[in-house]
Design a protein around this motif. Structure first.
Motif, PDB file in Angstrom:
ATOM      1  N   GLU A  29       0.835  -1.198   0.000  1.00 48.61           N
ATOM      2  CA  GLU A  29       0.000   0.000   0.000  1.00 48.61           C
ATOM      3  C   GLU A  29       0.872   1.252   0.000  1.00 48.61           C
ATOM      4  O   GLU A  29       0.544   2.242  -0.642  1.00 48.61           O
ATOM      5  N   ILE A  30       1.968   1.175   0.714  1.00 46.11           N
ATOM      6  CA  ILE A  30       2.883   2.313   0.782  1.00 46.11           C
ATOM      7  C   ILE A  30       3.583   2.497  -0.556  1.00 46.11           C
ATOM      8  O   ILE A  30       3.704   3.614  -1.055  1.00 46.11           O
ATOM      9  N   ALA A  31       4.013   1.390  -1.159  1.00 44.53           N
ATOM     10  CA  ALA A  31       4.640   1.462  -2.485  1.00 44.53           C
ATOM     11  C   ALA A  31       3.654   2.026  -3.507  1.00 44.53           C
ATOM     12  O   ALA A  31       4.017   2.863  -4.346  1.00 44.53           O
ATOM     13  N   ALA A  32       2.400   1.596  -3.443  1.00 41.25           N
ATOM     14  CA  ALA A  32       1.384   2.099  -4.368  1.00 41.25           C
ATOM     15  C   ALA A  32       1.168   3.601  -4.182  1.00 41.25           C
ATOM     16  O   ALA A  32       1.029   4.338  -5.161  1.00 41.25           O
ATOM     17  N   ALA A  33       1.168   4.059  -2.944  1.00 35.74           N
ATOM     18  CA  ALA A  33       1.009   5.497  -2.682  1.00 35.74           C
ATOM     19  C   ALA A  33       2.174   6.286  -3.259  1.00 35.74           C
ATOM     20  O   ALA A  33       1.991   7.381  -3.798  1.00 35.74           O
ATOM     21  N   ILE A  65       1.510  10.133  -4.254  1.00 37.75           N
ATOM     22  CA  ILE A  65       0.972  10.625  -2.988  1.00 37.75           C
ATOM     23  C   ILE A  65       2.078  10.797  -1.958  1.00 37.75           C
ATOM     24  O   ILE A  65       2.063  11.745  -1.169  1.00 37.75           O
ATOM     25  N   LEU A  66       3.051   9.888  -1.954  1.00 42.12           N
ATOM     26  CA  LEU A  66       4.184   9.964  -1.029  1.00 42.12           C
ATOM     27  C   LEU A  66       5.475  10.098  -1.816  1.00 42.12           C
ATOM     28  O   LEU A  66       5.650   9.439  -2.847  1.00 42.12           O
ATOM     29  N   ALA A  71       7.879   7.537   1.825  1.00 44.80           N
ATOM     30  CA  ALA A  71       7.467   6.131   1.730  1.00 44.80           C
ATOM     31  C   ALA A  71       8.460   5.228   2.454  1.00 44.80           C
ATOM     32  O   ALA A  71       8.061   4.336   3.209  1.00 44.80           O
ATOM     33  N   ALA A  72       9.752   5.467   2.258  1.00 41.88           N
ATOM     34  CA  ALA A  72      10.777   4.652   2.925  1.00 41.88           C
ATOM     35  C   ALA A  72      10.692   4.818   4.441  1.00 41.88           C
ATOM     36  O   ALA A  72      10.792   3.836   5.186  1.00 41.88           O
ATOM     37  N   ARG A  73      10.489   6.042   4.902  1.00 44.81           N
ATOM     38  CA  ARG A  73      10.360   6.284   6.346  1.00 44.81           C
ATOM     39  C   ARG A  73       9.126   5.571   6.902  1.00 44.81           C
ATOM     40  O   ARG A  73       9.180   4.950   7.969  1.00 44.81           O
ATOM     41  N   LEU A  74       8.013   5.619   6.184  1.00 48.08           N
ATOM     42  CA  LEU A  74       6.786   4.969   6.629  1.00 48.08           C
ATOM     43  C   LEU A  74       6.950   3.447   6.681  1.00 48.08           C
ATOM     44  O   LEU A  74       6.499   2.799   7.623  1.00 48.08           O
ATOM     45  N   VAL A  75       7.629   2.871   5.698  1.00 47.14           N
ATOM     46  CA  VAL A  75       7.891   1.424   5.709  1.00 47.14           C
ATOM     47  C   VAL A  75       8.707   1.055   6.946  1.00 47.14           C
ATOM     48  O   VAL A  75       8.398   0.085   7.645  1.00 47.14           O
TER      49      VAL A  75
END
Length: 79
Positions: free
Chosen positions: A11-15, A20-21, A26-30
């Protein structure tokens, strides 16, 4: 892309792919999500099995956690 979807970390990669990110966000969120899941997981474990869920014979204490596709199942249970 016209559309992107993801599951779990996907989902994070898709964003990110959808714009969106940023890659940095995205890397920080993962990383943050991974740390949080590790703290919350307690004494359990999860594993991917390349077998259809209907074909699995699971020992006591092991359960189907997710069905990701026709031949992609995630199981969970005690370590």
């Amino acid at each position: 892309p016209a559309a992107v979807i993801g599951h779990s970390q996907g989902e994070i990669a898709a964003a990110h792919v959808a714009g969106i990110l940023s890659l940095s966000d995205a890397a920080r969120l993962v990383a943050l999500r991974s740390r949080a899941i590790r703290r919350l997981s307690g004494l359990g474990a999860m594993a991917h099995v390349a077998v259809p869920a209907a074909d699995l014979v699971l020992p006591a204490g092991v359960f189907v956690a997710a069905v990701n596709g026709p031949s992609s199942t995630v199981v969970s249970g005690d370590v």
